[in-house]
Design a protein around this motif. Structure first.
Motif, PDB file in Angstrom:
ATOM      1  N   PHE A 120       0.832  -1.205   0.000  1.00  0.00           N
ATOM      2  CA  PHE A 120       0.000   0.000   0.000  1.00  0.00           C
ATOM      3  C   PHE A 120       0.867   1.257   0.000  1.00  0.00           C
ATOM      4  N   GLU A 121       1.984   1.179   0.705  1.00  0.00           N
ATOM      5  CA  GLU A 121       2.879   2.339   0.716  1.00  0.00           C
ATOM      6  C   GLU A 121       3.336   2.670  -0.698  1.00  0.00           C
ATOM      7  N   GLN A 122       3.463   1.636  -1.507  1.00  0.00           N
ATOM      8  CA  GLN A 122       3.929   1.852  -2.880  1.00  0.00           C
ATOM      9  C   GLN A 122       2.791   2.221  -3.817  1.00  0.00           C
TER      10      GLN A 122
ATOM     11  N   PRO B 148     -36.601  -6.613  -4.842  1.00  0.00           N
ATOM     12  CA  PRO B 148     -36.180  -6.740  -3.437  1.00  0.00           C
ATOM     13  C   PRO B 148     -34.806  -7.379  -3.283  1.00  0.00           C
ATOM     14  N   LEU B 149     -34.378  -8.188  -4.248  1.00  0.00           N
ATOM     15  CA  LEU B 149     -33.058  -8.798  -4.119  1.00  0.00           C
ATOM     16  C   LEU B 149     -31.964  -7.737  -4.133  1.00  0.00           C
ATOM     17  N   HIS B 150     -32.154  -6.699  -4.991  1.00  0.00           N
ATOM     18  CA  HIS B 150     -31.173  -5.607  -5.015  1.00  0.00           C
ATOM     19  C   HIS B 150     -31.150  -4.884  -3.681  1.00  0.00           C
ATOM     20  N   VAL B 151     -32.339  -4.609  -3.136  1.00  0.00           N
ATOM     21  CA  VAL B 151     -32.413  -3.896  -1.865  1.00  0.00           C
ATOM     22  C   VAL B 151     -31.761  -4.737  -0.771  1.00  0.00           C
ATOM     23  N   TRP B 152     -32.058  -6.027  -0.786  1.00  0.00           N
ATOM     24  CA  TRP B 152     -31.505  -6.912   0.227  1.00  0.00           C
ATOM     25  C   TRP B 152     -29.983  -6.993   0.087  1.00  0.00           C
ATOM     26  N   LEU B 153     -29.503  -7.083  -1.152  1.00  0.00           N
ATOM     27  CA  LEU B 153     -28.057  -7.074  -1.390  1.00  0.00           C
ATOM     28  C   LEU B 153     -27.452  -5.777  -0.892  1.00  0.00           C
ATOM     29  N   ASN B 154     -28.163  -4.673  -1.132  1.00  0.00           N
ATOM     30  CA  ASN B 154     -27.649  -3.384  -0.681  1.00  0.00           C
ATOM     31  C   ASN B 154     -27.566  -3.342   0.837  1.00  0.00           C
ATOM     32  N   ILE B 155     -28.618  -3.845   1.489  1.00  0.00           N
ATOM     33  CA  ILE B 155     -28.609  -3.857   2.958  1.00  0.00           C
ATOM     34  C   ILE B 155     -27.446  -4.690   3.482  1.00  0.00           C
ATOM     35  N   LEU B 156     -27.293  -5.908   2.945  1.00  0.00           N
ATOM     36  CA  LEU B 156     -26.195  -6.766   3.389  1.00  0.00           C
ATOM     37  C   LEU B 156     -24.846  -6.118   3.100  1.00  0.00           C
ATOM     38  N   SER B 157     -24.722  -5.531   1.915  1.00  0.00           N
ATOM     39  CA  SER B 157     -23.451  -4.919   1.521  1.00  0.00           C
ATOM     40  C   SER B 157     -23.057  -3.826   2.496  1.00  0.00           C
ATOM     41  N   LEU B 158     -24.009  -2.939   2.782  1.00  0.00           N
ATOM     42  CA  LEU B 158     -23.714  -1.783   3.629  1.00  0.00           C
ATOM     43  C   LEU B 158     -23.419  -2.189   5.071  1.00  0.00           C
ATOM     44  N   CYS B 159     -24.050  -3.300   5.500  1.00  0.00           N
ATOM     45  CA  CYS B 159     -23.850  -3.747   6.876  1.00  0.00           C
ATOM     46  C   CYS B 159     -22.563  -4.556   7.032  1.00  0.00           C
ATOM     47  N   ILE B 160     -22.328  -5.470   6.098  1.00  0.00           N
ATOM     48  CA  ILE B 160     -21.290  -6.481   6.307  1.00  0.00           C
ATOM     49  C   ILE B 160     -19.933  -6.078   5.748  1.00  0.00           C
ATOM     50  N   PHE B 161     -19.904  -5.469   4.569  1.00  0.00           N
ATOM     51  CA  PHE B 161     -18.627  -5.210   3.920  1.00  0.00           C
ATOM     52  C   PHE B 161     -17.666  -4.363   4.757  1.00  0.00           C
ATOM     53  N   PRO B 162     -18.130  -3.270   5.382  1.00  0.00           N
ATOM     54  CA  PRO B 162     -17.168  -2.473   6.156  1.00  0.00           C
ATOM     55  C   PRO B 162     -16.504  -3.276   7.283  1.00  0.00           C
ATOM     56  N   VAL B 163     -17.147  -4.311   7.781  1.00  0.00           N
ATOM     57  CA  VAL B 163     -16.524  -5.150   8.803  1.00  0.00           C
ATOM     58  C   VAL B 163     -15.524  -6.105   8.162  1.00  0.00           C
ATOM     59  N   VAL B 164     -15.956  -6.728   7.073  1.00  0.00           N
ATOM     60  CA  VAL B 164     -15.090  -7.669   6.375  1.00  0.00           C
ATOM     61  C   VAL B 164     -13.830  -6.986   5.873  1.00  0.00           C
ATOM     62  N   ALA B 165     -13.993  -5.758   5.367  1.00  0.00           N
ATOM     63  CA  ALA B 165     -12.870  -5.033   4.764  1.00  0.00           C
ATOM     64  C   ALA B 165     -12.092  -4.200   5.772  1.00  0.00           C
ATOM     65  N   LYS B 166     -12.387  -4.363   7.020  1.00  0.00           N
ATOM     66  CA  LYS B 166     -11.753  -3.563   8.069  1.00  0.00           C
ATOM     67  C   LYS B 166     -10.209  -3.542   7.973  1.00  0.00           C
ATOM     68  N   PRO B 167      -9.549  -4.689   7.841  1.00  0.00           N
ATOM     69  CA  PRO B 167      -8.076  -4.628   7.733  1.00  0.00           C
ATOM     70  C   PRO B 167      -7.620  -3.817   6.538  1.00  0.00           C
ATOM     71  N   LEU B 168      -8.336  -3.927   5.438  1.00  0.00           N
ATOM     72  CA  LEU B 168      -7.962  -3.223   4.217  1.00  0.00           C
ATOM     73  C   LEU B 168      -8.172  -1.713   4.365  1.00  0.00           C
ATOM     74  N   ILE B 169      -9.359  -1.324   4.835  1.00  0.00           N
ATOM     75  CA  ILE B 169      -9.687   0.100   4.962  1.00  0.00           C
ATOM     76  C   ILE B 169      -8.795   0.773   6.013  1.00  0.00           C
ATOM     77  N   ARG B 170      -8.586   0.081   7.122  1.00  0.00           N
ATOM     78  CA  ARG B 170      -7.718   0.637   8.163  1.00  0.00           C
ATOM     79  C   ARG B 170      -6.314   0.863   7.639  1.00  0.00           C
ATOM     80  N   GLU B 171      -5.840  -0.053   6.809  1.00  0.00           N
ATOM     81  CA  GLU B 171      -4.488   0.076   6.259  1.00  0.00           C
ATOM     82  C   GLU B 171      -4.419   1.239   5.287  1.00  0.00           C
ATOM     83  N   ILE B 172      -5.420   1.340   4.405  1.00  0.00           N
ATOM     84  CA  ILE B 172      -5.425   2.414   3.404  1.00  0.00           C
ATOM     85  C   ILE B 172      -5.470   3.777   4.077  1.00  0.00           C
ATOM     86  N   PHE B 173      -6.318   3.917   5.116  1.00  0.00           N
ATOM     87  CA  PHE B 173      -6.516   5.217   5.754  1.00  0.00           C
ATOM     88  C   PHE B 173      -5.676   5.414   7.009  1.00  0.00           C
TER      89      PHE B 173
END
Lengths: 219, 219
Positions: A120-122, B148-173
């Motif tokens: 990421f640094e790169q 409704p599948l799109h809405v449900w996907l959106n709900i799951l995406s908004l709820c779950i992804f930020p937790v799953v991607a936590k190591p990635l987002i924390r590293e980037i920021f």
DNA sequence: ATAAGGTTTAACCGATTGGTCAAAATTATA
DNA sequence: TATAATTTTGACCAATCGGTTAAACCTTAT
């Protein structure tokens, strides 16, 4: 000589990509990578010294491929709606060729967290600049002071999660591959619309902890 | 006898959960699980026969813990906004105790796709019924015929992804743990609001492939 | 033709791993 | 108390794994 040398090294990278993308670092076998490349296993160490270094080379390529163009898209002067659509189009094109890339990158963060830092640094991503750019754009287009990190997280979530969760969602709903692909294709317009609608009606949140902790700027 | 037997088996499950959650199937070592449980390694096979079966037991527990209560929440008669907030509150509470659960489940689908099928068959989730329930609710509350599948996907995406991607987002920021935790806490109100705003302004999409392929019902 | 450098290979190594087993220990039952 | 059943253990096994090495081969340079 140069042509032949690059030939072998590139064959290794391509094979390593295939195997690492599907199986991650722990699940990948050096013998399988060698088989995929059609070479002797010792050559993997001759060119890349270790499994770990080979993995890092593959990870760096993948990250650049996924996020490199995203940077251009999000720093452009296009309306936000167009940016999201461009990013999704680009992202889904990348996924079409490398369907495991999002899982691979997330998995890499879990399996080899320490090693990912240098990559990421790169990468030359400047997240704070990106947030400022996004903030300004939201103000201009939607007259809102919403925390851009939440919006950006929402954009990433809506774009990336449905791809990463594809095996899970397909299993739960018993969806064929091509049906799910159609759903993903629909999202090229669904997601920008969903986000635009949300931003149109957005009210400023009561507190804004990201600003308090990272940048002192308020309007 | 029964008490002692359940004690050892439960110690194994708890230890296996800790190790599998962090390291996945391939990265986990049976000796490490035995060490974590404070027992001899042979006992793992005595109670669970194989690493794979032990993993399945842990996966099943995790899936039930995460999605079991979600079913109750989404089939309740509460307004959609309240449901999303309840789901997020429940979900983030589960995550507080088991921070690797969402990644563990998604990763499980990649590492052991075949083995996960039987677990979903046993989970008694009825996705089509859930979609109908959601469709009716969106019609009633937002006067929209969105898929409704799109809405449900959106709900799951908004709820779950930020937790799953936590190591990635924390590293980037470069975000500290507690700052990211605050961001996740904020999302308990941000996400329901974002979704409600999006649905208020939603226009019916031009085509609806999920309906075409799975249920012939249109209004 | 010979030497040097780069590439490739088969064979091998030590460490690790999931799994097994016979025996010992513990618990339950008659 | 004796026996049976269950649980636990240390030792062991075969297979797998990442990595190494000396030698052969190929290409390039002199």
């Amino acid at each position: 000589m140069v042509n032949i040398q690059q030939g072998t090294e590139e064959k290794i990278l391509s094979a390593a990509k295939t195997v690492f993308h599907r199986k991650g670092y722990e699940g990948a076998r050096m013998q399988e990578i060698a088989d995929e490349a059609g070479i002797n296993k010792a050559l993997l160490h001759y060119y890349f010294r270790s499994k770990e270094r080979l993995f890092e080379a593959v990870f760096s390529d993948a990250f650049t491929q996924l996020m490199g163009q995203a940077k251009e898209i999000f720093f452009s002067e296009k309306p936000l709606n167009d940016k999201i659509q461009s990013f999704l189009t680009h992202y889904l094109d990348v996924i079409t060729e490398n369907s495991y890339i999002p899982w691979f990158i997330l998995n890499g963060m879990y399996e080899r967290p320490g090693q990912m830092k240098t990559i990421f640094e790169q990468s030359e991503i400047n997240p704070l600049q990106l947030m400022e750019h996004l903030r300004a754009q939201i103000r201009k287009e939607y007259h809102s002071d919403v925390n851009p990190l939440h919006v950006w997280l929402n954009i990433l979530s809506l774009c990336i999660f449905p791809v990463v969760a594809k095996p899970l969602i397909r299993e739960i709903f018993q969806l064929p591959e091509e049906v799910y692909q159609q759903i993903l294709d629909q999202r090229k317009t669904e997601v920008p619309r969903f986000i635009a609608n949300a931003l149109k009606a957005y009210e400023n949140p009561e507190e804004n902890i990201h600003n308090e902790s990272s940048r002192e700027e308020n309007s």
